[in-house]
Design a protein around this motif. Structure first.
Motif, PDB file in Angstrom:
ATOM      1  N   GLU A   1       0.841  -1.192   0.000  1.00  0.00           N
ATOM      2  CA  GLU A   1       0.000   0.000   0.000  1.00  0.00           C
ATOM      3  C   GLU A   1       0.879   1.245   0.000  1.00  0.00           C
ATOM      4  OE1 GLU A   1      -3.374   2.000   2.866  1.00  0.00           O
ATOM      5  OE2 GLU A   1      -3.434  -0.180   2.537  1.00  0.00           O
ATOM      6  N   GLY A   2       0.581   2.178  -0.887  1.00  0.00           N
ATOM      7  CA  GLY A   2       1.348   3.407  -1.041  1.00  0.00           C
ATOM      8  C   GLY A   2       1.574   3.701  -2.511  1.00  0.00           C
ATOM      9  N   ASP A   3       2.244   4.829  -2.803  1.00  0.00           N
ATOM     10  CA  ASP A   3       2.500   5.150  -4.207  1.00  0.00           C
ATOM     11  C   ASP A   3       3.887   4.709  -4.641  1.00  0.00           C
ATOM     12  OD1 ASP A   3       3.793   7.119  -2.726  1.00  0.00           O
ATOM     13  OD2 ASP A   3       2.733   8.794  -3.638  1.00  0.00           O
ATOM     14  N   THR A   4       4.934   5.149  -3.930  1.00  0.00           N
ATOM     15  CA  THR A   4       6.288   4.730  -4.288  1.00  0.00           C
ATOM     16  C   THR A   4       7.081   4.426  -3.022  1.00  0.00           C
ATOM     17  OG1 THR A   4       7.185   6.982  -4.263  1.00  0.00           O
ATOM     18  CG2 THR A   4       6.318   6.136  -6.378  1.00  0.00           C
ATOM     19  N   LEU A   5       8.095   3.593  -3.188  1.00  0.00           N
ATOM     20  CA  LEU A   5       9.036   3.279  -2.119  1.00  0.00           C
ATOM     21  C   LEU A   5      10.427   3.225  -2.741  1.00  0.00           C
ATOM     22  CD1 LEU A   5       9.439   2.373   0.914  1.00  0.00           C
ATOM     23  CD2 LEU A   5       9.422   0.021   0.019  1.00  0.00           C
ATOM     24  N   ALA A   6      11.317   4.085  -2.264  1.00  0.00           N
ATOM     25  CA  ALA A   6      12.705   4.050  -2.718  1.00  0.00           C
ATOM     26  C   ALA A   6      13.487   3.077  -1.855  1.00  0.00           C
ATOM     27  CB  ALA A   6      13.326   5.435  -2.638  1.00  0.00           C
ATOM     28  N   ILE A   7      14.257   2.214  -2.502  1.00  0.00           N
ATOM     29  CA  ILE A   7      15.134   1.256  -1.825  1.00  0.00           C
ATOM     30  C   ILE A   7      16.543   1.588  -2.298  1.00  0.00           C
ATOM     31  CG2 ILE A   7      15.646  -1.178  -1.414  1.00  0.00           C
ATOM     32  CD1 ILE A   7      12.772  -1.802  -2.337  1.00  0.00           C
ATOM     33  N   ASP A   8      17.263   2.344  -1.480  1.00  0.00           N
ATOM     34  CA  ASP A   8      18.524   2.949  -1.924  1.00  0.00           C
ATOM     35  C   ASP A   8      18.268   3.722  -3.221  1.00  0.00           C
ATOM     36  OD1 ASP A   8      19.831   2.114   0.320  1.00  0.00           O
ATOM     37  OD2 ASP A   8      21.196   0.740  -0.690  1.00  0.00           O
ATOM     38  N   GLU A   9      18.913   3.343  -4.307  1.00  0.00           N
ATOM     39  CA  GLU A   9      18.780   4.101  -5.557  1.00  0.00           C
ATOM     40  C   GLU A   9      17.645   3.614  -6.444  1.00  0.00           C
ATOM     41  OE1 GLU A   9      20.565   6.801  -5.952  1.00  0.00           O
ATOM     42  OE2 GLU A   9      21.460   6.334  -4.008  1.00  0.00           O
ATOM     43  N   ARG A  10      16.964   2.551  -6.039  1.00  0.00           N
ATOM     44  CA  ARG A  10      15.851   2.021  -6.828  1.00  0.00           C
ATOM     45  C   ARG A  10      14.527   2.493  -6.255  1.00  0.00           C
ATOM     46  NH1 ARG A  10      16.248  -2.800  -9.655  1.00  0.00           N
ATOM     47  NH2 ARG A  10      14.025  -2.527 -10.010  1.00  0.00           N
ATOM     48  N   THR A  11      13.530   2.662  -7.101  1.00  0.00           N
ATOM     49  CA  THR A  11      12.190   3.027  -6.653  1.00  0.00           C
ATOM     50  C   THR A  11      11.205   2.035  -7.243  1.00  0.00           C
ATOM     51  OG1 THR A  11      12.729   5.387  -6.480  1.00  0.00           O
ATOM     52  CG2 THR A  11      10.403   4.801  -6.657  1.00  0.00           C
ATOM     53  N   ILE A  12      10.335   1.527  -6.384  1.00  0.00           N
ATOM     54  CA  ILE A  12       9.287   0.615  -6.841  1.00  0.00           C
ATOM     55  C   ILE A  12       7.934   1.256  -6.547  1.00  0.00           C
ATOM     56  CG2 ILE A  12      10.705  -1.447  -6.549  1.00  0.00           C
ATOM     57  CD1 ILE A  12       9.184  -2.037  -3.956  1.00  0.00           C
ATOM     58  N   GLU A  13       6.924   0.796  -7.265  1.00  0.00           N
ATOM     59  CA  GLU A  13       5.573   1.313  -7.098  1.00  0.00           C
ATOM     60  C   GLU A  13       4.775   0.418  -6.160  1.00  0.00           C
ATOM     61  OE1 GLU A  13       3.897   1.684 -10.956  1.00  0.00           O
ATOM     62  OE2 GLU A  13       5.102   3.443 -11.487  1.00  0.00           O
ATOM     63  N   GLY A  14       3.683   0.993  -5.611  1.00  0.00           N
ATOM     64  CA  GLY A  14       2.804   0.213  -4.761  1.00  0.00           C
ATOM     65  C   GLY A  14       2.275  -1.016  -5.482  1.00  0.00           C
ATOM     66  N   GLY A  15       2.039  -2.081  -4.704  1.00  0.00           N
ATOM     67  CA  GLY A  15       1.594  -3.328  -5.310  1.00  0.00           C
ATOM     68  C   GLY A  15       2.725  -4.123  -5.915  1.00  0.00           C
ATOM     69  N   THR A  16       3.935  -3.958  -5.347  1.00  0.00           N
ATOM     70  CA  THR A  16       5.123  -4.646  -5.875  1.00  0.00           C
ATOM     71  C   THR A  16       5.851  -5.359  -4.740  1.00  0.00           C
ATOM     72  OG1 THR A  16       5.417  -2.963  -7.592  1.00  0.00           O
ATOM     73  CG2 THR A  16       7.324  -4.338  -7.078  1.00  0.00           C
ATOM     74  N   GLY A  17       6.303  -6.558  -5.024  1.00  0.00           N
ATOM     75  CA  GLY A  17       7.200  -7.268  -4.120  1.00  0.00           C
ATOM     76  C   GLY A  17       8.619  -7.141  -4.627  1.00  0.00           C
ATOM     77  N   ALA A  18       9.574  -7.068  -3.695  1.00  0.00           N
ATOM     78  CA  ALA A  18      10.977  -6.918  -4.084  1.00  0.00           C
ATOM     79  C   ALA A  18      11.854  -7.808  -3.218  1.00  0.00           C
ATOM     80  CB  ALA A  18      11.415  -5.462  -3.941  1.00  0.00           C
ATOM     81  N   VAL A  19      12.582  -8.712  -3.864  1.00  0.00           N
ATOM     82  CA  VAL A  19      13.637  -9.458  -3.182  1.00  0.00           C
ATOM     83  C   VAL A  19      14.864  -8.549  -3.167  1.00  0.00           C
ATOM     84  CG1 VAL A  19      15.015 -11.570  -3.148  1.00  0.00           C
ATOM     85  CG2 VAL A  19      12.688 -11.608  -4.090  1.00  0.00           C
ATOM     86  N   VAL A  20      15.395  -8.291  -1.969  1.00  0.00           N
ATOM     87  CA  VAL A  20      16.472  -7.310  -1.836  1.00  0.00           C
ATOM     88  C   VAL A  20      17.715  -7.967  -1.259  1.00  0.00           C
ATOM     89  CG1 VAL A  20      14.828  -5.416  -1.546  1.00  0.00           C
ATOM     90  CG2 VAL A  20      15.745  -6.580   0.484  1.00  0.00           C
ATOM     91  N   ARG A  21      18.815  -7.281  -1.413  1.00  0.00           N
ATOM     92  CA  ARG A  21      20.057  -7.747  -0.800  1.00  0.00           C
ATOM     93  C   ARG A  21      19.900  -7.695   0.714  1.00  0.00           C
ATOM     94  NH1 ARG A  21      25.045  -4.563  -3.124  1.00  0.00           N
ATOM     95  NH2 ARG A  21      26.123  -6.128  -1.860  1.00  0.00           N
TER      96      ARG A  21
END
Length: 348
Positions: free
Chosen positions: A242-262
Motif C-alpha cells: 500500500e502506497g504510491d512509491t518506495l525508494a530502496i537505496d537508488e531504486r524506486t518501486i511502485e505500490g503493489g510490488t514485491g521486491a527481493v532485496v540484498r
C-alpha cells in the motif's frame, strides 16, 4: 514476473514481482495471502447482512461488493480442513478469526493478534471470520503466511502459540525531519526488541535461521535504514502492498510490488507522497526438496501418499465440533482455550 536478474549484485533490488491476491514467496516461506475484505454489518448470526446471490458459495474468491465468503456458506472463512508438514502464521490487522481444531482447542483472536500454528504431524482446523457487529461494518484484514518445516520437524506434535497484540513489540524510528516509521515485530529481533517466541519446533525457533516477519508503516516521505540480516545466506523480501512509491537505496518501486532485496547490507527506505505499508519476510532457506499437494507439504511424493493414507485412517484426531464451520458467539472478547481446558486471554 521477474524484472531484475538475481545475479545483478550491484543493485539493492534483486527481483521484483507484482502483488495480487496470493504473493510469491521464497524458501523457507511457502505461501502468503493478503486478505482484505470490507464486510458489511452482521445479520445477528455472525454472517453478512447482505444478499449472497451471485456468489459461488463454497468457493467464493471474487471480491463482489468488496468482500469474499471464501469456503464459508453463511459465515465467511475456511471450514475444517487438514494440514501436515508446515506452519501457518495468521497476522490479523483488523477483524476477528475463530479457530477450532481437531484436538479440541479453540480461539478467538484478531485486532493485531497473531496465531502461529505448527501443523506438524497433522491437524484439522477451521478459520471462520465472525461478523460480530450487527450495527456497523466488520472490516477484516489479515496476512496468512505458510512457512515450511525441515524434515526432522515435519512430524512434530501440533501446537499453536498466541502472540497477542500487546505482546508484539513496536519499534518507532524518527528520521532527521521527524517523520516516523513504525515496525511491528512478529518474528526476528530488531533494534533490541525481541518478540514472543514461536512454537518450539518452528524453523524460526532456530537462531541461525534468521527468520523475521516485520510490518512497516512509514509516514509520507519517511526515511528508515533497514539493518543488514544476521546470516550471509538469508533471503529478504519486501511486499510493498500500500502506497504510491518506495525508494530502496537508488531504486524506486511502485505500490503493489514485491521486491527481493540484498539482505547482507543496510538499505535505506524512503516512502513516497503517501503512507507506505510494507510486509517483510526473511529467513535462511531450509534447502530441502518440497513435495506439496494442497494442504500437505512433505519432502517426497511417497510421504505425500503416506499423508493421505494417514488422514483417511485417523482424520488427524477427528472433528469434535458439531459443524465444520464452528464459531464462538457474539462476545467479541478474544481468548485461546487449550486442549487441557486452560483458557488464555490477552489481559492475563
Amino acid at each position: 514476473m521477474v524484472t531484475r536478474s538475481l545475479g545483478d549484485m550491484a543493485d539493492p533490488v534483486l527481483q521484483t514481482m507484482p502483488l495480487g491476491f496470493q504473493w510469491p514467496t521464497i524458501d523457507p516461506f511457502l505461501f502468503c495471502v493478503h486478505h482484505d475484505d470490507a464486510y458489511p454489518a452482521g445479520d445477528g448470526e455472525l454472517g453478512p447482512a447482505a444478499s449472497l446471490a451471485g456468489r459461488n458459495l463454497g468457493s467464493d474468491f471474487e471480491p463482489l461488493d468488496g468482500w469474499r465468503m471464501y469456503h464459508g456458506s453463511h459465515v465467511p472463512g475456511f471450514p475444517s480442513h487438514p494440514h501436515r508438514g508446515f506452519e501457518t502464521v495468521t497476522f490479523v490487522r483488523r477483524g476477528l478469526v475463530d479457530h477450532s481444531d481437531s484436538l479440541g482447542a479453540a480461539a478467538r483472536y484478531g485486532q493485531g493478534d497473531v496465531q502461529w500454528m505448527t501443523a506438524g504431524a497433522g491437524i484439522q482446523h477451521a478459520e471462520m471470520f465472525p461478523l460480530v457487529d450487527d450495527e456497523h461494518p466488520n472490516p477484516m484484514e489479515l496476512f496468512q503466511i505458510w512457512m515450511n518445516l525441515p524434515s526432522p520437524d515435519k512430524m512434530a506434535e501440533p501446537y499453536f502459540a498466541m502472540l497477542w497484540d500487546h505482546t508484539i513489540p513496536r519499534h518507532v524510528a524518527k528520521d532527521d525531519d521527524g517523520r516516523t516509521t513504525e515496525i511491528e515485530i512478529v518474528a526476528g529481533e530488531l533494534a533490541g526488541h525481541v518478540p514472543p517466541p514461536p512454537p518450539p519446533s518452528s524453523w524460526a525457533a532456530r537462531p541461525d535461521a534468521d527468520v523475521a516477519i516485520w510490518h512497516l508503516r512509514m509516514e509520507p516521505g519517511a526515511r528508515w535504514t533497514m539493518p543488514a540480516a544476521a546470516g550471509p545466506d538469508t533471503v529478504r523480501t519486501l511486499y510493498f502492498f500500500e502506497g504510491d512509491t518506495l525508494a530502496i537505496d537508488e531504486r524506486t518501486i511502485e505500490g503493489g510490488t514485491g521486491a527481493v532485496v540484498r539482505a547482507e547490507v543496510e538499505l535505506q527506505l524512503v516512502a513516497g507522497e503517501r503512507e507506505a505499508l510494507v510486509l517483510v519476510l526473511q529467513g535462511r532457506p531450509i534447502g530441502e526438496p518440497v513435495a506439496q499437494y494442497g494442504p500437505f507439504v512433505m519432502n517426497t511424493r511417497a510421504e505425500i501418499q503416506q499423508t493421505f493414507e494417514d488422514y483417511q485412517r485417523t482424520s488427524f484426531g477427528g472433528w469434535p465440533w458439531p459443524s465444520d464451520d464452528p464459531t464462538h458467539g457474539h462476545d467479541p472478547a478474544r481468548f485461546a482455550r487449550r486442549t487441557d481446558g486452560t483458557v488464555e486471554r490477552p489481559d492475563d
